[in-house]
Design an enzyme around this catalytic site. Structure first.
Site, PDB file in Angstrom:
ATOM      1  N   TYR B 153       3.030   5.794  -0.624  1.00  0.00           N
ATOM      2  CA  TYR B 153       1.749   5.515   0.028  1.00  0.00           C
ATOM      3  C   TYR B 153       1.935   5.455   1.538  1.00  0.00           C
ATOM      4  O   TYR B 153       1.186   6.099   2.296  1.00  0.00           O
ATOM      5  CB  TYR B 153       1.183   4.193  -0.495  1.00  0.00           C
ATOM      6  CG  TYR B 153      -0.009   3.687   0.289  1.00  0.00           C
ATOM      7  CD1 TYR B 153       0.141   2.644   1.210  1.00  0.00           C
ATOM      8  CD2 TYR B 153      -1.260   4.252   0.122  1.00  0.00           C
ATOM      9  CE1 TYR B 153      -0.939   2.191   1.946  1.00  0.00           C
ATOM     10  CE2 TYR B 153      -2.356   3.802   0.853  1.00  0.00           C
ATOM     11  CZ  TYR B 153      -2.184   2.763   1.765  1.00  0.00           C
ATOM     12  OH  TYR B 153      -3.250   2.320   2.502  1.00  0.00           O
ATOM     13  N   LYS B 157       0.167   7.723   4.654  1.00  0.00           N
ATOM     14  CA  LYS B 157      -0.589   7.140   5.779  1.00  0.00           C
ATOM     15  C   LYS B 157       0.063   7.498   7.111  1.00  0.00           C
ATOM     16  O   LYS B 157      -0.623   7.722   8.108  1.00  0.00           O
ATOM     17  CB  LYS B 157      -0.700   5.620   5.637  1.00  0.00           C
ATOM     18  CG  LYS B 157      -1.451   5.153   4.398  1.00  0.00           C
ATOM     19  CD  LYS B 157      -2.750   5.870   4.153  1.00  0.00           C
ATOM     20  CE  LYS B 157      -3.934   5.193   4.820  1.00  0.00           C
ATOM     21  NZ  LYS B 157      -5.210   5.876   4.506  1.00  0.00           N
TER      22      LYS B 157
END
Lengths: 473, 247
Positions: B153, B157
């Protein structure tokens, strides 16, 4: 034609948008393919990356708008993603036998006055700055200190040459093309491009005015005196100290004047009578870019106190054109004093009977504590006939507010509501925050204007940020 | 068009279910707001009641991974509703990030990064043609330095963040702007069930910081603001310490 991609705002330095700026001469606009050239020039985008504007078919579908000297406070003279046209100053032809002048739309009142005043003529209407173009004066149907006596600029125009959205050029008068005429006067440039205009002038013996200045302790006193003054004086305006509250609410300086005859000038200011029509106003160095906002409440309070006190209770004297009409023009780029966030100028008119609304608005602003440096009150006379023209009989109040204040939106909407409920309206040349329904409520001829505009510009070639924001297209 | 008070008329949210994006819309809500367009993969599941007082709320279908449709999608919305004043990129997902499933990780990257690139460029093209408008990108501090517990994740980002900040530079002078928002841990539907990290905030606090940054013309906003300092330091602590900080 010179083109350049630029970020543009109004005089308030708010709501910037980027457009392709195209500089043209009045002569270029009269050529047969002028409009095609303009649109192609606007479609050229500097910079190598593809960016959405379709340059290949020679058309920029974001439209175009003409920009004068950028003195409107909001966004009527900018066009995000589209073309903005600036017209170079053109010819000035004075006809002393009819007392009229024909001037290119790009000619500023400053240039015009420098030409006509020494020859014994004055403009029928001047707003608070000389740095507006003839085209801008018509598109905003500007008014001045003599509105109660002489009406707005549009009432004095007798003929115009326009380049319409279909590429044709027309010489029009109020009788030959009434609908196009009265939708263009005050029409914010959205009905066509004005190339030049012929308008009446006022003959003058001197470039000076006999002015009476009075200190007035409160609002009621001011309203009474202004009504009386407007019967005696051709020019009148009051400067209100919005920081004063309580029994001093509306404390102000009332300034009234008439043109000074040569004899009057001789007796009041004999030195000037040797060259009575001289007109050469000074221009002090301008405020630099990057200036922070210095006009906070504390500074304004100190200034207003000093300025009110220094005005004698009553004074008679002479003033020059620049001193009487355009004091702020002396400081170049004075709008930069408001710093990075810029400011709004809020101007409305309410009918004469709505004195309570006027008082309520003035109280609200004084109470909210926002710093308003310049507040001006004027009595308006009759309407000109322009469908989107602002002035109509009543009281008009103008005030400046720094744009960075957090709760400003709520305050302005509250004021909008009060103005509309009293049967008033807002000035499009100053507007930067009204919503479409507030404008619709204030201008009963808006639908009529829209129908005419669509007839003369069915493809919506003429567009501005204001037109998009207020749904005037 | 926005007015002089920077109040927008039209807002487009890519990822209409995002709690943070909805909080930003509420923060921007004013009588001048005309329309809010919520774009989501499953429009039927999007709640519109009580979102804003003043604007008309419209729900449309949008798939972050259908890259070839993004340009036409943005253009059709602009043609129908007028200029897009604010666009919020908020469809990022947390995923079931155990750092062990290549396919799930790839899918997450496709939504969070690749989808951000294609939709971001489609929006940028429109904003540039408009000569005005701001793209608000919901990034995360999780990308500033990736940690073992959610590194997939975090990496998506980080990639999205590099894209949005670079896009902001590329758009300079065009009238279009990018605002990259880097929240820390936000208590939202996306993080229910997870242990709160330090400096946790609510969506409304992120919204407040975002709108403040928007009005100031900022390029990057941290929420809460102190994370700017915190990560300024954390970026440089030795790896052994960084790993130990992870939960």
């Amino acid at each position: 034609m010179h083109t350049d991609r630029q970020s543009l705002t109004g005089w308030g330095n708010t709501a910037p948008s980027v457009a392709t700026l195209v500089d043209v001469t009045a002569e270029e606009l009269t050529r047969p393919n002028a409009l095609t050239l303009l649109r192609r020039a606007g479609a050229r985008t500097g910079g190598g990356r593809a960016d959405g504007a379709r340059a290949d078919d020679g058309r920029n579908d974001r439209g175009l708008i003409v920009r004068g000297l950028g003195r409107s406070y909001g966004d009527p003279a900018q066009n995000a993603g589209g073309t903005v046209v600036r017209i170079a100053e053109g010819a000035i032809e004075l006809d002393a036998s009819t007392g009229t002048v024909t001037a290119g739309a790009g000619v500023s009142l400053d240039t015009l006055l420098r030409d006509i005043v020494p020859r014994g003529w004055f403009v029928p209407v001047t707003p608070g700055t000389r740095f507006v173009t003839v085209g801008g004066c018509i598109a905003s149907d500007v008014h001045g200190k003599n509105h109660h006596a002489d009406g707005s600029f549009g009432s004095h125009v007798v003929a115009m040459t326009m380049l319409l959205a279909d590429g044709t050029i027309h010489h029009i008068t109020p009788t030959t093309e009434a609908e196009l005429w009265w939708s263009t006067i005050g029409g914010m440039g959205l009905t066509g491009i004005i190339i030049d205009a012929t308008f009446r002038l006022i003959p003058v013996e001197t470039g000076h005015f006999l002015v009476t200045t009075q200190r007035v302790p409160n609002l009621d006193d001011l309203l009474e005196r202004m009504e009386v003054a407007d019967h005696q004086y051709r020019y009148s305006v009051a400067w209100i100290d919005l920081v004063a509250t309580g029994s001093s609410l509306g404390r102000s300086v009332l300034s009234c004047g008439n043109h000074a005859t040569l004899d009057e000038l001789r007796s009041y200011l004999p030195g000037a009578a040797d060259d009575p029509l001289a007109f050469d106003p000074p221009l002090l160095p301008g405020v630099p870019v990057g200036m922070p906002n210095v006009l906070n409440r504390a500074a304004v309070r100190v200034f207003n106190e000093f300025w009110y006190r220094k005005t004698p209770r009553e004074h008679h004297g002479t003033e020059t054109i620049a001193g009487f009409f355009h004091p702020l023009d002396m400081v170049g780029h004075w709008n930069r004093l408001y710093g990075r966030h810029g400011f709004l100028q809020y101007q409305f008119v309410v009918p004469f009977e709505a004195v309570d609304t006027l008082r309520a608005i003035i109280s609200k602003i004084s109470a909210e504590g926002h710093a308003s440096f310049l507040a001006v009150l004027k009595r308006f006379g009759a309407e000109s006939g322009g469908m989107l023209s602002f002035p109509k009989p009543g009281w008009t109040l103008t005030l400046d507010l720094p744009a960075g204040i957090a709760s400003l939106g709520g305050l302005l909407r509250e004021l909008d509501r009060l103005v509309i409920e009293a049967g008033g309206r807002h000035y499009l040349a100053k507007d930067a925050s009204c919503s479409p329904d507030v404008i619709r409520a204030g201008y009963p001829r808006l639908e009529e204007w829209l129908a005419i505009r669509r007839r003369f510009d069915p493809d919506g070639l003429l567009v501005s940020d204001q037109a998009r924001r207020l749904e005037l297209i | 068009m926005q007015n002089a008070l920077q109040e927008p008329q039209n807002i487009l949210v890519l990822g209409g279910g995002s709690d943070i994006a909805r909080a930003i819309v509420e923060e921007l809500d004013a009588p001048t707001l005309r329309r809010v367009i919520l774009a989501a993969r499953r429009p039927g599941e999007i709640e519109t009641d009580g979102l804003c007082e003043h604007a008309e709320v419209v729900v449309v279908e949008f798939d972050a991974t259908s890259h070839e449709t993004h340009e036409a999608f943005v253009e059709s919305l602009a043609a129908q509703y007028g200029d897009l004043d604010i666009v919020i990129q908020a469809f990022g997902q947390l995923g079931a990030d155990d750092g062990d499933d290549p396919v799930a990780a790839a899918r997450l990257a496709e939504v969070n990064y690749v989808g951000a690139v294609s939709s971001g460029l489609a929006v940028a093209r429109r904003l540039r043609a408009q000569g005005h408008g701001t793209l608000i990108v919901l990034s995360s501090v999780a990308g500033l330095r990736t940690r073992p517990s959610n590194f997939v994740y975090g990496s998506t980002k980080a990639a999205q963040d590099a894209f949005s900040t670079g896009l902001g530079h590329a758009l300079h002078g065009s009238g279009a702007r990018v605002l990259t928002v880097r929240p820390g841990f936000v208590r939202s539907s996306m993080t229910t069930g997870l242990d709160e990290a330090p400096f946790a905030v609510d969506p409304s606090e992120v919204a407040e910081a975002t709108v403040k940054g928007l009005r100031k013309g900022a390029d990057i906003v941290y929420a809460p603001g102190i994370l700017r300092l915190v990560f300024g330091i954390l970026r440089f602590v030795p790896g052994q310490i960084w790993r130990r900080l992870d939960r």
